[in-house]
Design a protein around this motif. Structure first.
Motif, PDB file in Angstrom:
ATOM      1  N   GLN A  63      10.684   3.028 -17.051  1.00 38.68           N
ATOM      2  CA  GLN A  63       9.610   3.032 -17.966  1.00 38.68           C
ATOM      3  C   GLN A  63       8.612   1.925 -17.914  1.00 38.68           C
ATOM      4  O   GLN A  63       7.670   1.960 -19.458  1.00 38.68           O
ATOM      5  CB  GLN A  63      10.871   2.058 -18.700  1.00 38.68           C
ATOM      6  CG  GLN A  63      10.949   2.381 -19.891  1.00 38.68           C
ATOM      7  CD  GLN A  63      10.492   3.726 -21.066  1.00 38.68           C
ATOM      8  OE1 GLN A  63      11.002   4.783 -20.698  1.00 38.68           O
ATOM      9  NE2 GLN A  63       9.451   3.681 -21.653  1.00 38.68           N
ATOM     10  N   THR A  64       8.438   0.855 -17.530  1.00 39.90           N
ATOM     11  CA  THR A  64       7.577  -0.121 -17.049  1.00 39.90           C
ATOM     12  C   THR A  64       6.334   0.494 -17.444  1.00 39.90           C
ATOM     13  O   THR A  64       5.402   0.293 -17.930  1.00 39.90           O
ATOM     14  CB  THR A  64       8.465  -1.439 -16.132  1.00 39.90           C
ATOM     15  OG1 THR A  64       8.868  -1.377 -16.324  1.00 39.90           O
ATOM     16  CG2 THR A  64       7.549  -2.144 -16.288  1.00 39.90           C
ATOM     17  N   ILE A 121       9.726  -5.773 -10.478  1.00 44.22           N
ATOM     18  CA  ILE A 121      11.098  -5.183  -9.750  1.00 44.22           C
ATOM     19  C   ILE A 121      11.176  -4.546  -8.425  1.00 44.22           C
ATOM     20  O   ILE A 121      11.130  -3.786  -7.731  1.00 44.22           O
ATOM     21  CB  ILE A 121      10.716  -3.344 -10.893  1.00 44.22           C
ATOM     22  CG1 ILE A 121      11.247  -4.331 -12.519  1.00 44.22           C
ATOM     23  CG2 ILE A 121      11.466  -2.541 -10.432  1.00 44.22           C
ATOM     24  CD1 ILE A 121      11.028  -3.998 -13.222  1.00 44.22           C
ATOM     25  N   LYS A 179       5.851  -7.935 -14.365  1.00 44.65           N
ATOM     26  CA  LYS A 179       7.231  -7.388 -13.765  1.00 44.65           C
ATOM     27  C   LYS A 179       7.018  -5.687 -13.407  1.00 44.65           C
ATOM     28  O   LYS A 179       7.828  -5.876 -12.464  1.00 44.65           O
ATOM     29  CB  LYS A 179       7.851  -6.540 -15.491  1.00 44.65           C
ATOM     30  CG  LYS A 179       9.094  -6.508 -15.439  1.00 44.65           C
ATOM     31  CD  LYS A 179       9.353  -5.598 -17.074  1.00 44.65           C
ATOM     32  CE  LYS A 179      11.038  -5.429 -17.197  1.00 44.65           C
ATOM     33  NZ  LYS A 179      10.833  -4.846 -18.689  1.00 44.65           N
ATOM     34  N   SER A 231      19.420   1.718 -12.298  1.00 41.71           N
ATOM     35  CA  SER A 231      18.649   1.043 -12.905  1.00 41.71           C
ATOM     36  C   SER A 231      17.438   0.692 -12.580  1.00 41.71           C
ATOM     37  O   SER A 231      16.322   0.777 -13.252  1.00 41.71           O
ATOM     38  CB  SER A 231      19.701  -0.325 -13.087  1.00 41.71           C
ATOM     39  OG  SER A 231      19.543  -0.281 -13.965  1.00 41.71           O
ATOM     40  N   LEU A 232      16.970   0.050 -11.277  1.00 40.90           N
ATOM     41  CA  LEU A 232      15.406  -0.594 -10.996  1.00 40.90           C
ATOM     42  C   LEU A 232      14.593   0.398 -11.022  1.00 40.90           C
ATOM     43  O   LEU A 232      13.933   0.370 -11.947  1.00 40.90           O
ATOM     44  CB  LEU A 232      15.442  -1.455 -10.141  1.00 40.90           C
ATOM     45  CG  LEU A 232      16.707  -2.753  -9.520  1.00 40.90           C
ATOM     46  CD1 LEU A 232      16.551  -3.283  -8.242  1.00 40.90           C
ATOM     47  CD2 LEU A 232      15.906  -3.801 -10.842  1.00 40.90           C
ATOM     48  N   HIS A 248      22.674  -0.408  -9.056  1.00 39.01           N
ATOM     49  CA  HIS A 248      21.611  -1.167  -9.726  1.00 39.01           C
ATOM     50  C   HIS A 248      19.914  -0.589  -8.733  1.00 39.01           C
ATOM     51  O   HIS A 248      19.615  -1.063  -9.930  1.00 39.01           O
ATOM     52  CB  HIS A 248      21.827  -2.594  -8.607  1.00 39.01           C
ATOM     53  CG  HIS A 248      21.402  -3.857  -9.196  1.00 39.01           C
ATOM     54  ND1 HIS A 248      20.370  -4.068 -10.653  1.00 39.01           N
ATOM     55  CD2 HIS A 248      20.349  -4.935  -8.208  1.00 39.01           C
ATOM     56  CE1 HIS A 248      19.442  -4.664 -10.955  1.00 39.01           C
ATOM     57  NE2 HIS A 248      19.142  -5.340  -9.484  1.00 39.01           N
ATOM     58  N   ASN A 278      15.152   3.609 -12.936  1.00 38.80           N
ATOM     59  CA  ASN A 278      14.660   3.607 -14.182  1.00 38.80           C
ATOM     60  C   ASN A 278      13.642   2.810 -15.224  1.00 38.80           C
ATOM     61  O   ASN A 278      12.689   3.130 -16.035  1.00 38.80           O
ATOM     62  CB  ASN A 278      15.761   3.899 -14.616  1.00 38.80           C
ATOM     63  CG  ASN A 278      16.780   5.252 -13.912  1.00 38.80           C
ATOM     64  OD1 ASN A 278      15.979   5.954 -13.506  1.00 38.80           O
ATOM     65  ND2 ASN A 278      17.879   5.177 -14.221  1.00 38.80           N
ATOM     66  N   GLN A 279      14.506   1.391 -14.779  1.00 36.30           N
ATOM     67  CA  GLN A 279      13.314   0.745 -15.395  1.00 36.30           C
ATOM     68  C   GLN A 279      11.694   0.565 -15.030  1.00 36.30           C
ATOM     69  O   GLN A 279      11.131   0.092 -15.582  1.00 36.30           O
ATOM     70  CB  GLN A 279      13.935  -0.700 -14.957  1.00 36.30           C
ATOM     71  CG  GLN A 279      14.767  -1.286 -15.479  1.00 36.30           C
ATOM     72  CD  GLN A 279      15.774  -3.440 -14.808  1.00 36.30           C
ATOM     73  OE1 GLN A 279      14.522  -3.952 -15.026  1.00 36.30           O
ATOM     74  NE2 GLN A 279      16.894  -2.814 -14.608  1.00 36.30           N
ATOM     75  N   LEU A 280      11.432   1.132 -13.622  1.00 37.75           N
ATOM     76  CA  LEU A 280      10.137   0.836 -12.914  1.00 37.75           C
ATOM     77  C   LEU A 280       9.862   2.022 -13.445  1.00 37.75           C
ATOM     78  O   LEU A 280       8.592   2.128 -14.289  1.00 37.75           O
ATOM     79  CB  LEU A 280      10.161   0.848 -11.667  1.00 37.75           C
ATOM     80  CG  LEU A 280       8.842   1.430 -11.177  1.00 37.75           C
ATOM     81  CD1 LEU A 280       8.009  -0.035 -11.363  1.00 37.75           C
ATOM     82  CD2 LEU A 280       8.570   0.796  -9.289  1.00 37.75           C
TER      83      LEU A 280
END
Length: 648
Positions: free
Chosen positions: A635-636, A596, A592, A628-629, A625, A631-633
């Motif tokens: 968190q992941t 990302i 993942k 958002s990516l 977007h 932030n996703q990165l």
């Protein structure tokens, strides 16, 4: 009270500890802990006045004395055990001579009202108090009491020091220190050369001792039984806890958890500020805020994790060359020193690939047999190694196996042959044993006990061996180093003989036990746990203490703690299932993260295009977007880090 204030110490520009301070109170029982090389022995040396610090001071009240037992001690004496121990009263002999002089002077003095006469009387009283403190009139009885407590029998008292191993000689030195009754006892690994009965005796002695005690030990039970305060040296700092070792471990974990949480929060804050700075650096309307955040970041005092150095020994023993089927054979083998028989009429053979534990009380002949196998001492009748047997030997005391006058690097290079002669490989080997570039030029004599142990083990890797003999290899190793050594031994494909009191270390490592008892050997087939089960004991402390412990305690504990093979099997399967699930989760997160990161790179390429902002609405959606990516990165990555820590 002894005061340690602002101490700092460096070795070859490497900071050992910096500006540390603490007090030692009259009744303190302090356990001094830290990884090998952290500076524990150096701190004891400084307090004892043997070593100089870079800065700071140790303040010892006038008249107070310190007794220091180092980890290793070279003893060259032609005296007997008793003659050596009685030298502890040398100070009292000198005081008694001074008392006679004072009493003679008092007898002829007539100026009873003068200050000098008053001073003379005060001096007389203080010296009498010192003599009484030592129980000088009971010195013979006290010497015998201490020596017997440390494992000597009366027949040993008139034997020469030279007849005893280094471990027994260290006991005599310990007896001298205990007999002097100093206000502060400094003990560096005092249990390394003691059997269980002596350990229990010295535990009780130290618990009831009139002065303060500061000791270094890797024996958790000993620390818990003796110490009520724990001082840890880590990354040049100290942490002082008024707790036993087990309670300290809980408190330390809480401290580390708090540090980790603080560090994570700080890192998240720093990333947010850096993201803001990067995004708005070029905008005039945000210039003031950007400048403020830059200054804010410059002022941040970064949180350092105390256990950031998770280095471990990474070792693998060379493939063992093929030997004959019989590796060691004894027929009626015996060993005596004068009238004292150590081993008598031994009959055994050790076959290729066997893994054997030598266990028994100290003095029963374990190290003696090892020296016979290694050809270090003479013996009677037949004992020999088999065809093409190459012995690698780790001695319990390293003073006879390491040349202390040369450097760490020279120690390895002097023994290296073939590929190991390459300087890069030599440095690589030392690096695997946690010796840094600064360490390799140190003289062996300045190394800690743990560092000497690692160096001695490193020497064993320089040539292929098919009979590996280890005599108490874990005495000076911390828990992490013990585990790594054990993993290397599990992979070793030669014949293995280990002397150890450490049940956890021996578990699953050996398949046969030689029990040394009454000048002979009893063989027991099976791992060490089965051997201890036969004796209805849980630990070597119980086994070696014999009747000191009530075996009923074992049976009641065994009913509660022992599990059937089926239970253990099910637990192992459940553990394996959890590990597989954890590894799969980490693998999925890594995929993942990669996905990302690739998507972020693609968007960044678009954002760098000159026509990107031609369509404002589309550009805004893309940047939203993009954020958002990001932030996703983040968190992941956090999730991945947590699971990786859990897997470790």
């Amino acid at each position: 009270m002894i005061s340690v204030s602002g101490l700092s110490l460096q070795f070859s520009s490497v900071e050992i500890f910096s500006n540390i301070s603490f007090n030692i109170n009259p009744k303190d029982r302090i356990g001094l802990i830290g990884k090998n090389g952290a500076g524990k022995t150096s701190l004891l040396n400084i307090i004892a006045g043997i070593q100089k610090q870079e800065s700071g001071k140790v303040v010892i009240p006038e008249g107070q004395t310190i007794g220091y037992l180092p980890q290793e001690l070279k003893i060259d004496s032609s005296k007997t055990i008793y003659e050596t121990a009685i030298t502890a009263f040398k100070e009292i002999d000198e005081i008694e001579d001074e008392l006679k002089e004072i009493q003679n002077e008092i007898a002829i003095r007539k100026d009873y009202q003068s200050k000098s006469y008053e001073k003379l009387l005060n001096n007389l009283n203080s010296k009498l108090e010192r003599v009484n403190y030592f129980d000088a009139n009971k010195r013979k009885g006290n010497v015998e009491k201490i020596l017997k407590g440390l494992g000597f029998v009366e027949n040993d008292f008139d034997r020469k020091m030279s007849e005893f191993s280094g471990g027994w000689q260290m006991r005599v030195e310990l007896s001298k220190i205990l007999l002097r009754k100093p206000e502060l006892l400094l003990l560096d690994e005092p249990t390394n050369h003691l059997d269980i009965e002596s350990i229990i005796w010295i535990e009780n002695f130290l618990i009831n001792y009139g002065g303060a005690v500061m000791l270094v030990s890797h024996d958790r039970m000993f620390l818990d039984n003796v110490c009520n305060r724990t001082i840890e040296i880590i990354n040049g700092k100290i942490y002082d806890y008024k707790l036993t070792f087990t309670k300290f471990l809980i408190a330390r974990q809480e401290r580390l958890d708090s540090q980790i949480a603080t560090a994570q929060n700080q890192e998240q804050f720093i990333k947010q500020q850096e993201r803001f700075i990067e995004r708005f650096r070029a905008k005039n309307t945000k210039a003031k805020q950007v400048k403020s955040k830059i200054k804010q970041l410059e002022k941040i005092d970064r949180v350092e994790l105390d256990e950031s150095n998770n280095s471990e020994i990474n070792i693998k023993f060379p493939t063992a060359p093929r030997s004959g089927k019989v590796v060691v054979e004894a027929i009626n083998a015996s060993k005596s020193y004068g009238d004292k028989t150590i081993l008598q009429n031994l009959e055994f053979h050790i076959s290729i690939g066997e893994r054997i534990a030598f266990v028994g009380k100290n003095g029963e002949g374990k190290t003696t047999l090892i020296k016979m196998i290694n050809g270090e001492i003479d013996f009677d009748n037949h004992l020999q190694t088999g065809y093409n047997v190459e012995v690698g030997y780790y001695a319990q005391v390293q003073e006879n196996t390491l040349d202390e006058s040369i450097t760490v690097l020279d120690t390895i290079q002097n023994q290296a042959t073939g590929d190991w002669s390459n300087i890069a490989k030599t440095r690589g080997l030392l690096g695997a044993f946690l010796f840094t570039e600064n360490d390799i030029d140190k003289k062996v004599k300045v190394l800690s006990g743990g560092e000497k142990s690692r160096l001695a083990i490193a020497k064993l890797l320089l040539k292929p061996i098919n009979l590996l003999i280890l005599d108490e290899p874990t005495n000076h190793l911390d828990i992490s180093s013990k585990n790594i050594l054990k993993q290397a031994l599990l992979q070793y494909n030669g014949t293995l003989i280990i002397v150890s009191h450490d049940r956890d270390f021996l578990q699953n490592l050996t398949e046969k036990t030689f029990e040394f008892t009454d000048k002979g050997i009893k063989e027991h087939i099976g791992p060490i746990n089965e051997f201890l089960d036969k004796h209805k004991v849980e630990t070597f402390r119980d086994f070696e203490a014999g009747d000191i412990f009530n075996k009923k305690n074992f049976n009641s504990k065994k009913d509660k703690s022992n599990k059937s093979n089926k239970q253990r099997y099910l637990e192992d399967k459940n553990q394996e299932k959890k590990l597989r699930k954890l590894k799969n989760s980490i693998k999925n997160l890594e995929k993942k993260i990669e996905k990302i990161e690739n998507e972020i790179k693609e968007i960044e390429k678009k954002m760098q295009s000159s026509d990107f902002y031609d369509n404002i609405e589309k550009a805004n959606k893309t940047t939203t977007h993009y954020d958002s990516l990001k932030n996703q990165l983040e968190q992941t990555m956090n999730n991945w880090g947590e699971l990786s820590d859990k897997l470790d």
